[in-house]
Design a protein around this motif. Structure first.
Motif, mmCIF file in Angstrom:
data_model
loop_
_atom_site.group_PDB
_atom_site.id
_atom_site.type_symbol
_atom_site.label_atom_id
_atom_site.label_comp_id
_atom_site.label_asym_id
_atom_site.label_seq_id
_atom_site.Cartn_x
_atom_site.Cartn_y
_atom_site.Cartn_z
ATOM 1 N N GLY A 223 0.810 -1.209 0.000
ATOM 2 C CA GLY A 223 0.000 0.000 0.000
ATOM 3 C C GLY A 223 0.841 1.255 0.000
ATOM 4 O O GLY A 223 1.804 1.387 -0.766
ATOM 5 N N SER A 224 0.498 2.187 0.885
ATOM 6 C CA SER A 224 1.192 3.474 0.921
ATOM 7 C C SER A 224 2.651 3.349 1.343
ATOM 8 O O SER A 224 3.440 4.279 1.148
ATOM 9 N N ARG A 225 3.030 2.186 1.895
ATOM 10 C CA ARG A 225 4.417 1.995 2.323
ATOM 11 C C ARG A 225 5.322 1.522 1.192
ATOM 12 O O ARG A 225 6.530 1.414 1.368
ATOM 13 N N GLY A 226 4.738 1.215 0.039
ATOM 14 C CA GLY A 226 5.569 0.825 -1.084
ATOM 15 C C GLY A 226 5.536 -0.666 -1.340
ATOM 16 O O GLY A 226 4.463 -1.272 -1.416
ATOM 17 N N ALA A 227 6.709 -1.279 -1.460
ATOM 18 C CA ALA A 227 6.778 -2.696 -1.814
ATOM 19 C C ALA A 227 8.149 -3.252 -1.479
ATOM 20 O O ALA A 227 9.125 -2.512 -1.304
ATOM 21 N N VAL A 228 8.197 -4.576 -1.410
ATOM 22 C CA VAL A 228 9.452 -5.320 -1.385
ATOM 23 C C VAL A 228 9.424 -6.213 -2.614
ATOM 24 O O VAL A 228 8.411 -6.855 -2.903
ATOM 25 N N VAL A 243 1.313 10.889 -0.579
ATOM 26 C CA VAL A 243 0.393 11.682 -1.390
ATOM 27 C C VAL A 243 -0.926 11.842 -0.643
ATOM 28 O O VAL A 243 -1.216 11.101 0.301
ATOM 29 N N ALA A 244 -1.721 12.805 -1.078
ATOM 30 C CA ALA A 244 -3.062 12.987 -0.526
ATOM 31 C C ALA A 244 -4.001 12.042 -1.265
ATOM 32 O O ALA A 244 -4.525 12.354 -2.339
ATOM 33 N N ALA A 245 -4.196 10.864 -0.701
ATOM 34 C CA ALA A 245 -4.971 9.825 -1.372
ATOM 35 C C ALA A 245 -6.461 10.154 -1.352
ATOM 36 O O ALA A 245 -7.011 10.563 -0.334
ATOM 37 N N ALA A 279 3.057 5.260 -10.540
ATOM 38 C CA ALA A 279 1.729 5.091 -11.131
ATOM 39 C C ALA A 279 0.698 4.758 -10.058
ATOM 40 O O ALA A 279 -0.424 5.281 -10.070
ATOM 41 N N ALA A 280 1.062 3.895 -9.115
ATOM 42 C CA ALA A 280 0.144 3.537 -8.041
ATOM 43 C C ALA A 280 -0.180 4.746 -7.169
ATOM 44 O O ALA A 280 -1.339 4.967 -6.780
ATOM 45 N N ALA A 281 0.831 5.558 -6.865
ATOM 46 C CA ALA A 281 0.615 6.750 -6.039
ATOM 47 C C ALA A 281 -0.258 7.766 -6.773
ATOM 48 O O ALA A 281 -1.155 8.379 -6.190
ATOM 49 N N ALA A 282 -0.006 7.957 -8.067
ATOM 50 C CA ALA A 282 -0.815 8.892 -8.854
ATOM 51 C C ALA A 282 -2.259 8.411 -8.950
ATOM 52 O O ALA A 282 -3.195 9.217 -8.905
ATOM 53 N N ALA A 283 -2.427 7.091 -9.075
ATOM 54 C CA ALA A 283 -3.785 6.536 -9.146
ATOM 55 C C ALA A 283 -4.549 6.773 -7.853
ATOM 56 O O ALA A 283 -5.769 6.976 -7.866
ATOM 57 N N ALA A 284 -3.847 6.738 -6.719
ATOM 58 C CA ALA A 284 -4.496 6.963 -5.425
ATOM 59 C C ALA A 284 -5.038 8.376 -5.292
ATOM 60 O O ALA A 284 -5.904 8.640 -4.449
ATOM 61 N N MET A 285 -4.561 9.281 -6.116
ATOM 62 C CA MET A 285 -4.981 10.680 -6.046
ATOM 63 C C MET A 285 -6.210 10.965 -6.907
ATOM 64 O O MET A 285 -6.630 12.111 -7.040
ATOM 65 N N THR A 286 -6.803 9.913 -7.504
ATOM 66 C CA THR A 286 -8.017 10.059 -8.303
ATOM 67 C C THR A 286 -9.171 9.358 -7.602
ATOM 68 O O THR A 286 -8.971 8.579 -6.663
ATOM 69 N N ASP A 287 -10.393 9.590 -8.096
ATOM 70 C CA ASP A 287 -11.566 9.034 -7.423
ATOM 71 C C ASP A 287 -12.098 7.772 -8.076
ATOM 72 O O ASP A 287 -13.176 7.297 -7.726
#
Length: 309
Positions: A223-228, A243-245, A279-287
């Motif tokens: 999630g917001s913590r990223g990935a391994v 980001v402001a999700a 891309a995942a972070a940018a997607a979180a900023m949409t509805d």
């Protein structure tokens, strides 16, 4: 060309209400309807990143026609196999007062043997033209649990790299066919190895173990913590930008789309992970799922931290 396979496609509907309560009449302030299902979300993001996407899977009835039409309007070529019945609707009710959401997910139509044979032919044909084939989401009723394993083999034999984003038994059996990428989240990864939770160093150890079973890229998202991730034998820690999700629905699909697009572009492992996380972070900023602002994604790239473990 990136091919996405959505075997249980959906119309994703979001209703925005104030003060949602069970058993009461609700006034919907705003509604959104989009072609959904995880593979279709991947196709939408690939297209927004600038790639060519072809979406296939099963589509049924008026809902299936809606899915095909809306994808085509986005510049995504479709090659769905039509089946009897009606493609499912997945409803998300967002309470703007509390910020909470309630999801209602239909099962979708059953799939017969003739349709299964047809979609296998389609995947083989498209796989011969594709750089990456992405298999995503739940299996529809009437299909065997090892279907993804078979489809991985078909697409790989056609010459494509194959990404598998599934869960449960479908993922466990699919791994046996050695896809090029899997993207379980922490919960899915824990279930895969029979544990309640996976934390700390165990996350990286489990990713490395699955890589050792023949999966070239194992991305355990957090999630917001990223990935391994374990990529071609190297372990990486990915720290996502804050980001402001607005909504996290579909962020995993955006991650997969970023990986597939970067893979097609021939980018090295660290840059593939960087684009996927941005891309995942940018997607979180949409509805809505399957959306991002490309300029926002590009700005976030430099804020993603990727380092070997």
């Amino acid at each position: 060309m990136i091919v996405t396979v959505t075997l249980n496609a959906a119309v994703d509907k979001t209703y925005y209400v104030s003060g949602f309560a069970a058993g009461a009449v609700q006034r919907v302030r705003q509604q959104i309807a989009e072609p959904g299902g995880k593979g279709n979300n991947v196709a939408k993001i690939v297209r927004l990143l600038g790639g060519e996407a072809v979406a296939t899977g099963f589509a049924a009835g008026g809902a299936g026609a809606f899915i095909e039409e809306r994808l085509a309007a986005r510049g995504i070529r479709t090659a769905f196999v039509r089946i009897p019945g009606e493609s499912r609707t997945c409803l998300n009710i967002v309470d703007e007062t509390s910020g909470g959401s309630t999801e209602l997910l239909e099962e979708g139509p059953a799939v017969g043997e003739a349709a299964l044979a047809e979609v296998k032919d389609v995947i083989g044909r498209l796989g011969a033209q594709a750089s990456v084939v992405v298999l995503s989401g739940s299996l529809p009723a009437g299909t065997p649990a090892d279907l993804y394993a078979e489809l991985v083999g078909i697409a790989a034999s056609a010459g494509a790299r194959v990404y598998l984003d599934a869960s449960g038994e479908a993922l466990a059996l699919g791994i046996g066919a050695r896809p090029d990428l899997i993207k379980p989240n922490e919960e899915e990864l824990a279930r895969l190895v029979g544990r309640k939770r996976i934390e700390g160093a165990l996350l990286a150890q489990t990713a490395a173990m699955l890589h050792g079973r023949g999966v070239r890229q194992v991305c355990a998202t957090q999630g917001s913590r990223g990935a391994v991730a374990c990529m071609d034998g190297v372990l990486y820690r990915v720290i996502a930008p804050a980001v402001a999700a607005v909504s996290t629905v579909g962020c995993g699909d955006a991650f997969v789309a970023g990986m597939a697009y970067a893979d097609e572009q021939g980018l090295p492992a660290e840059e593939r992970l960087r684009l996927a996380a941005a891309a995942a972070a940018a997607a979180a900023m949409t509805d809505r799922a399957g959306e991002l602002d490309l300029s926002v994604c590009e700005r976030l790239l430099d804020r993603v931290k990727v380092s070997p473990l």
